[in-house]
Design a protein around this motif. Structure first.
Motif, short mmCIF file in Angstrom:
data_model
loop_
_atom_site.label_atom_id
_atom_site.label_comp_id
_atom_site.label_asym_id
_atom_site.label_seq_id
_atom_site.Cartn_x
_atom_site.Cartn_y
_atom_site.Cartn_z
N SER A 95 82.73 -9.45 13.82
CA SER A 95 84.01 -8.79 14.02
C SER A 95 85.03 -9.77 14.52
O SER A 95 84.76 -10.54 15.42
CB SER A 95 83.85 -7.65 15.05
OG SER A 95 85.10 -7.11 15.39
N SER B 71 95.18 -8.17 17.27
CA SER B 71 96.32 -7.26 17.26
C SER B 71 97.42 -7.84 18.12
O SER B 71 97.16 -8.39 19.18
CB SER B 71 95.91 -5.89 17.79
OG SER B 71 95.43 -6.00 19.10
N PRO C 41 91.08 -9.07 20.73
CA PRO C 41 89.63 -9.03 20.85
C PRO C 41 88.96 -9.94 19.83
O PRO C 41 89.43 -10.07 18.72
CB PRO C 41 89.27 -7.57 20.59
CG PRO C 41 90.42 -7.03 19.81
CD PRO C 41 91.63 -7.76 20.30
N ASP D 47 78.47 0.70 21.11
CA ASP D 47 79.71 0.81 21.86
C ASP D 47 79.95 -0.46 22.67
O ASP D 47 81.07 -0.74 23.10
CB ASP D 47 79.65 1.99 22.83
CG ASP D 47 79.25 3.28 22.13
OD1 ASP D 47 80.01 3.73 21.26
OD2 ASP D 47 78.17 3.82 22.44
N ASP E 38 82.97 -4.60 25.53
CA ASP E 38 83.02 -3.35 24.79
C ASP E 38 83.50 -3.62 23.37
O ASP E 38 83.74 -4.77 22.99
CB ASP E 38 83.90 -2.32 25.51
CG ASP E 38 85.37 -2.74 25.62
OD1 ASP E 38 85.81 -3.62 24.84
OD2 ASP E 38 86.08 -2.18 26.48
N GLN F 242 86.20 -3.26 21.97
CA GLN F 242 87.54 -3.82 21.88
C GLN F 242 87.62 -5.26 22.41
O GLN F 242 88.69 -5.86 22.43
CB GLN F 242 88.54 -2.95 22.63
CG GLN F 242 88.87 -1.63 21.94
CD GLN F 242 87.71 -0.65 21.98
OE1 GLN F 242 87.11 -0.44 23.05
NE2 GLN F 242 87.38 -0.07 20.85
N ASN G 239 86.81 -6.16 25.58
CA ASN G 239 86.96 -6.21 27.04
C ASN G 239 85.62 -6.51 27.70
O ASN G 239 84.60 -5.90 27.36
CB ASN G 239 87.49 -4.88 27.57
CG ASN G 239 88.84 -4.53 26.99
OD1 ASN G 239 89.77 -5.30 27.08
ND2 ASN G 239 88.93 -3.36 26.36
#
Length: 365
Positions: A13, A17, A35, A55, A79, A81, A83
């Motif tokens: 991933s 953004s 991220p 998650d 997480d 995102q 974080n």
């Protein structure tokens, strides 16, 4: 330490953004998350375990085994995102192993295997490089605010008591083809404070801005720190925090080279950027700050932005874990698959890797 394995990087991933607030009002502050989740040297868990959607992301940074039968996995948790997730304990982890005769994985008791989250200060070092733009525009208009924000950053990031595993160095740049050292790497907070307090308006002789050079040079320094740590059997992570109030004006290095340097940098290096004012290029700073970027519309907001970054630097440093357990696998088993699952409330995440049990015997501490 018997074995140290480096496998290819599997990135599942990469999400970036960037949202830039409009105008230049007094309250014009924008916090942007970039991220960058990855599995490090791990891979997705086999479907036979049926653990469900992740998650949380467990990114394996390193792994090694120690006779007579201990397996150690060093990883960070974030997480979905990106974080960081800190404060996890051993009882939140489940271990699964798959030997050559197993169709799927078997659960290993965390109590019987003496599973634990071990203090990582002896094998882990975390270094922060604070890189400040001290070009003429900063020195002439916002030096007081920058010094105050930098002092707040130091107080927030550095531990209350001196710990050799947490260190910081301070560099600065102007238009010269040089990344100036303000304070060498140190674990002593007072040394960092005195260095910042000693910055004066006449520190620079070149009014231009060599931002891209600062990015490239600071990344080289961080990578050298990681290499030195590995040479001393220490796992290391580094954070580069770059502040600027403008764009690259010196044109000594290209934007492309600076961005490629960041993109190709060691995954154990986190990149943060802090931009000030209307003259910054938010898109470029967002790409340089691949971990997190923050922008302030005016100098009065500098301390707030530095504080936000300091929180994220600290959280990321505390999201690294050394998880150790004693495996029941023995000599002759060869390479075995290993899966680790973590549960944090309603969230869960898992990662798969492997280890070699050759030479393992009974007993482990």
């Amino acid at each position: 330490m018997k074995m140290k394995t480096r496998l290819h990087i599997f990135v599942f991933s990469l999400v970036t953004s960037l949202f830039l607030s409009c105008g230049n009002a007094d309250d014009d502050v924008n916090f942007d998350l970039n991220p960058d989740g990855d599995l490090g040297i791990g891979k997705p868990v086999d479907d036979c375990l049926n653990l469900g959607e992740n998650d949380l992301v467990l990114s394996i940074q390193d792994k090694f085994t120690t006779l007579p039968g201990k397996v150690s996995i060093f990883f960070r948790v974030s997480d979905a995102q990106g974080n960081p997730v800190s404060g996890l304990t051993a009882n939140q982890f489940t271990i699964y192993e798959q030997g050559r005769n197993d169709e799927c994985f078997n659960t290993i008791s965390t109590s019987e295997s003496f599973a634990r989250i071990s203090p990582n200060s002896q094998i882990f070092s975390n270094n922060t490089l604070l890189v400040l733009d001290l070009s003429n525009s900063v020195l002439s208009s916002s030096l007081t605010e920058l010094k105050s924000a930098s002092l707040s950053f130091i107080n927030n990031v550095m531990p209350t008591t001196t710990q050799e595993s947490f260190k910081m160095a301070i560099y600065w740049f102007d238009g010269e083809d040089k990344l100036h050292l303000l304070q060498p790497l140190t674990a002593v907070k007072d040394e960092l404070t005195l260095a910042v307090e000693g910055i004066t308006q006449d520190i620079s002789n070149d009014p231009s801005t060599d931002l891209y050079g600062a990015v490239i040079k600071s990344t080289n320094i961080a990578e050298d720190l990681l290499d030195d740590a590995r040479a001393n059997a220490t796992i290391s992570a580094a954070s580069i925090v770059i502040f600027t109030d403008g764009t690259d004006q010196a044109s000594r290095y290209s934007e492309r080279d600076a961005l490629q340097k960041v993109q190709n940098a060691d995954l154990n290096i986190s990149f943060f950027t802090i931009g000030l004012g209307a003259e910054i290029d938010a898109e470029v700073l967002g790409e340089i700050g691949r971990t997190f970027s923050v922008f302030a519309g005016n100098k009065e907001q500098l301390e707030a932005t530095f504080n936000d970054i300091s929180f994220r630097v600290s959280e990321r440093a505390n999201s690294y874990y050394l998880f150790e357990y004693c495996t029941p696998k023995r000599d002759g088993s060869g390479v075995n698959n290993l899966a680790i699952q973590v549960t944090d409330g309603s969230r869960q995440g898992s990662v798969q890797t492997e280890f070699n049990a050759t030479g393992f015997t009974g007993g482990c501490q």
